[in-house]
Scaffold this active site. Structure first.
Site, PDB file in Angstrom:
ATOM      1  N   ARG A  33     -13.558  -7.764   5.062  1.00  0.00           N
ATOM      2  CA  ARG A  33     -14.743  -8.249   4.332  1.00  0.00           C
ATOM      3  C   ARG A  33     -15.825  -8.740   5.276  1.00  0.00           C
ATOM      4  O   ARG A  33     -17.023  -8.566   5.009  1.00  0.00           O
ATOM      5  CB  ARG A  33     -14.324  -9.344   3.344  1.00  0.00           C
ATOM      6  CG  ARG A  33     -13.539  -8.790   2.136  1.00  0.00           C
ATOM      7  CD  ARG A  33     -12.782  -9.876   1.422  1.00  0.00           C
ATOM      8  NE  ARG A  33     -12.173  -9.457   0.160  1.00  0.00           N
ATOM      9  CZ  ARG A  33     -11.020  -8.773   0.057  1.00  0.00           C
ATOM     10  NH1 ARG A  33     -10.354  -8.410   1.147  1.00  0.00           N
ATOM     11  NH2 ARG A  33     -10.534  -8.457  -1.133  1.00  0.00           N
ATOM     12  N   ARG A 129      -2.156   7.420  -2.744  1.00  0.00           N
ATOM     13  CA  ARG A 129      -2.326   6.219  -3.565  1.00  0.00           C
ATOM     14  C   ARG A 129      -3.422   6.415  -4.620  1.00  0.00           C
ATOM     15  O   ARG A 129      -4.408   7.104  -4.378  1.00  0.00           O
ATOM     16  CB  ARG A 129      -2.660   5.019  -2.662  1.00  0.00           C
ATOM     17  CG  ARG A 129      -1.538   4.738  -1.679  1.00  0.00           C
ATOM     18  CD  ARG A 129      -1.842   3.583  -0.771  1.00  0.00           C
ATOM     19  NE  ARG A 129      -1.940   2.320  -1.488  1.00  0.00           N
ATOM     20  CZ  ARG A 129      -2.273   1.173  -0.913  1.00  0.00           C
ATOM     21  NH1 ARG A 129      -2.557   1.127   0.382  1.00  0.00           N
ATOM     22  NH2 ARG A 129      -2.330   0.076  -1.623  1.00  0.00           N
ATOM     23  N   ASP A 327       2.142  -8.937  -0.949  1.00  0.00           N
ATOM     24  CA  ASP A 327       2.528  -8.174   0.252  1.00  0.00           C
ATOM     25  C   ASP A 327       3.810  -8.714   0.890  1.00  0.00           C
ATOM     26  O   ASP A 327       4.273  -8.162   1.895  1.00  0.00           O
ATOM     27  CB  ASP A 327       1.382  -8.213   1.272  1.00  0.00           C
ATOM     28  CG  ASP A 327       0.182  -7.392   0.792  1.00  0.00           C
ATOM     29  OD1 ASP A 327       0.361  -6.470  -0.026  1.00  0.00           O
ATOM     30  OD2 ASP A 327      -0.948  -7.694   1.236  1.00  0.00           O
ATOM     31  N   ARG A 401       4.654  -2.817   6.489  1.00  0.00           N
ATOM     32  CA  ARG A 401       5.443  -3.993   6.084  1.00  0.00           C
ATOM     33  C   ARG A 401       6.916  -3.638   5.855  1.00  0.00           C
ATOM     34  O   ARG A 401       7.783  -4.498   5.979  1.00  0.00           O
ATOM     35  CB  ARG A 401       4.819  -4.638   4.840  1.00  0.00           C
ATOM     36  CG  ARG A 401       3.413  -5.151   5.116  1.00  0.00           C
ATOM     37  CD  ARG A 401       2.941  -6.165   4.115  1.00  0.00           C
ATOM     38  NE  ARG A 401       1.484  -6.230   4.114  1.00  0.00           N
ATOM     39  CZ  ARG A 401       0.737  -6.852   5.026  1.00  0.00           C
ATOM     40  NH1 ARG A 401       1.317  -7.501   6.019  1.00  0.00           N
ATOM     41  NH2 ARG A 401      -0.577  -6.844   4.941  1.00  0.00           N
TER      42      ARG A 401
HETATM   43  C1  S3P Z   1      -5.918  -6.897  -0.658  1.00  0.00           C
HETATM   44  C2  S3P Z   1      -5.429  -6.885  -1.930  1.00  0.00           C
HETATM   45  C3  S3P Z   1      -4.049  -6.527  -2.266  1.00  0.00           C
HETATM   46  C4  S3P Z   1      -3.139  -6.520  -1.041  1.00  0.00           C
HETATM   47  C5  S3P Z   1      -3.786  -5.848   0.130  1.00  0.00           C
HETATM   48  C6  S3P Z   1      -5.072  -6.573   0.509  1.00  0.00           C
HETATM   49  C7  S3P Z   1      -7.332  -7.274  -0.433  1.00  0.00           C
HETATM   50  O1  S3P Z   1      -4.051  -5.225  -2.825  1.00  0.00           O
HETATM   51  O2  S3P Z   1      -1.914  -5.874  -1.347  1.00  0.00           O
HETATM   52  O3  S3P Z   1      -2.916  -5.845   1.248  1.00  0.00           O
HETATM   53  O4  S3P Z   1      -7.698  -7.552   0.726  1.00  0.00           O
HETATM   54  O5  S3P Z   1      -8.086  -7.313  -1.415  1.00  0.00           O
HETATM   55  P1  S3P Z   1      -4.246  -4.965  -4.411  1.00  0.00           P
HETATM   56  O6  S3P Z   1      -5.615  -5.289  -4.783  1.00  0.00           O
HETATM   57  O7  S3P Z   1      -3.942  -3.500  -4.592  1.00  0.00           O
HETATM   58  O8  S3P Z   1      -3.217  -5.847  -5.064  1.00  0.00           O
END
Ligand code: S3P
Length: 451
Positions: A33, A129, A327, A401
């Site tokens: 971000r 995905r 995670d 992971r």
């Molecule tokens: C994340 C959101 C999660 C997480 C990913 C990082 C993020 O995914 O599993 O490692 O930075 O917004 P999801 O939005 O698919 O739950």
């Protein structure tokens, strides 16, 4: 952008207790971000503690491909010369997001409301995905979208020239989906509203406010989060200090809890309450974990997490906790293998669409190492305390992971544990092996598995 094409087999075995004070790299969510928001601000954003992993470097390259200038300096900090909201350039070539779901999904949100055409590709894991969860709401802005098989990468977006604001109720617990819609709302005139029935990590909301966006969060009568964003602000560059990633800290913490004689402190870890579900669960399991030196950094709570070897007991992890530890289930499953009794994990449907089908990958990995478990549609039960565990080779399915979790398993198993490919660890935690070895972990790369 994808990591080494040759698989790297690594084996871990028990022996030494783990000891030491370490820092883990910067939080992956905040790192992605900070580069993206920096690219949308007018002027120079500076970033200390950026996670320099393949996923995040991919985001830096993606932002450079649309006109920003992300670069690393001699003192280890990064800067982003932002182009400003609305001024992104059309990239010359398809953008490769490697393994990074967060990278590509958040970028889709940004691209959807810029008048540019962008094609996005990824590695085999990312290409498998579902992207429809992001692409479908983004169509409502007026963006044109084409994706392989309707919702897979490669995908192309032609961003809307006259974006339309809309209200979106996020149908699954996903910070990525929430964030993609909010980021589309940034360059859209008027008010974009996101309703989040189940709260997920709030880094996008907090950081956008820091960059000067007009964004508010309220709870409605049903207790749902209602996020309201006024479009087309002028985003102001920031200095971002990225705290240690709790999702990376999870590995040395669980390793210490299951390895007799261990005492490990991980310094400067993000303690945002949407990210600390694993710590809550481990404490319920009887873990000797203490949080020391709690403080604030860059608008977030951080602290040093100390974990000592502990006799754990099985617990039931409620479904409501899943977003705050989404995670961390693979490594929790490893802790559960050493707990007395059953650990029951509920509400795991989102694990099916991570870098791998993590529910299946964890269950197969546990079975390969003689650990009893029952995989349900969206649940996992692990029975701890089996004898003679280990001895298996775990298939990681390009999932960092899964690789790190099972290498942690081997540190306390009766027999060594191998993972077929540890190369994807570089996507989120490139210093994992040296850091673990520095605390005493026996991790060995099998010769001949990487050129
Ligand atoms: C994340 C959101 C999660 C997480 C990913 C990082 C993020 O995914 O599993 O490692 O930075 O917004 P999801 O939005 O698919 O739950």
């Amino acid at each position: 952008m994808s990591h080494s094409s040759s698989p790297l087999k690594v084996t871990s075995k028990s022996g030494n207790p783990l000891n030491g004070r370490i820092s883990v790299p910067g939080d992956k969510s905040i790192s992605h971000r900070s580069l993206m928001f920096g690219a949308l601000a007018v002027g120079k954003t500076t970033i200390a503690g950026l996670l320099e992993s393949e996923d995040v470097i991919g985001t830096a390259k993606a932002m450079n491909a649309v006109g920003a200038k992300c670069k690393k300096h001699d003192d280890g900090t990064w800067s982003v010369d932002g182009v400003g909201l609305g001024s992104l350039l059309e990239p010359e070539a398809p953008i490769d997001f490697g393994n990074a779901g967060t990278g590509v999904r958040l970028a889709m949100g940004i691209f959807a409301t810029h008048p540019i055409a962008v094609t996005m590709v990824g590695d085999a894991s990312l290409s498998g995905r579902p992207m429809g969860r992001v692409l479908n709401p983004l169509r409502e802005t007026g963006a044109e979208v084409i994706a392989r098989r309707g919702d897979r990468l490669p995908a192309s977006i032609r961003g809307s020239e006259t974006p339309i604001p809309f209200t979106y109720r996020v149908p699954m617990a996903s910070a990525q989906v929430k964030s993609a819609v909010l980021l589309a709302g940034l360059n859209t005139p008027g008010t974009t509203t996101v309703i989040e029935p189940v709260a997920t990590r709030d880094h996008t909301e907090k950081m956008l406010v820091g960059f000067g966006a007009d964004l508010t969060v309220e709870l409605n009568e049903a207790g749902e989060r209602v996020i309201t964003l006024q479009g087309q602000p002028t985003l102001k560059p920031q200095h971002v200090t990225v705290p240690g990633d709790p999702s990376s800290a999870a590995f040395p913490i669980v390793a210490a809890l299951i390895t007799p004689g261990s005492d490990v402190t991980v310094e400067g870890v993000l303690l945002n309450e949407q990210r600390t579900g694993l710590i809550t669960t481990l404490l319920e399991m009887g873990a000797d974990i203490t949080i020391e030196n709690e403080r604030e950094s860059g608008g977030e709570a951080i602290g040093d997490i100390r974990a000592k070897y502990s006799q754990l007991k099985g617990v039931t992890v409620p479904a409501e906790r899943a977003p705050s530890m989404i995670d961390e289930y693979p490594v929790l499953s490893v802790a559960a293998a050493f707990a007395q009794g059953d650990t029951v994990m509920l509400g795991l449907e989102e694990l099916r669409v991570k870098e791998s089908d993590r529910l299946a990958a964890v269950a197969r990995g546990l079975e390969a190492n003689g650990i009893p478990c029952v995989e349900g549609d969206d649940t996992l039960t692990v029975t701890g305390g089996a004898s003679n565990i280990g001895g298996g080779t775990v298939v990681t399915h390009l999932d960092h992971r899964i690789a790190m979790s099972f290498l942690v398993l081997g540190l306390a198993s009766h027999r060594p544990v191998s993972v077929d490919d540890a190369a994807p660890i570089a996507t989120s935690f490139p210093s994992f092996s040296p850091l673990m070895r520095g605390m005493g972990a026996a991790l060995q790369e099998d010769q001949g598995t990487q050129e």
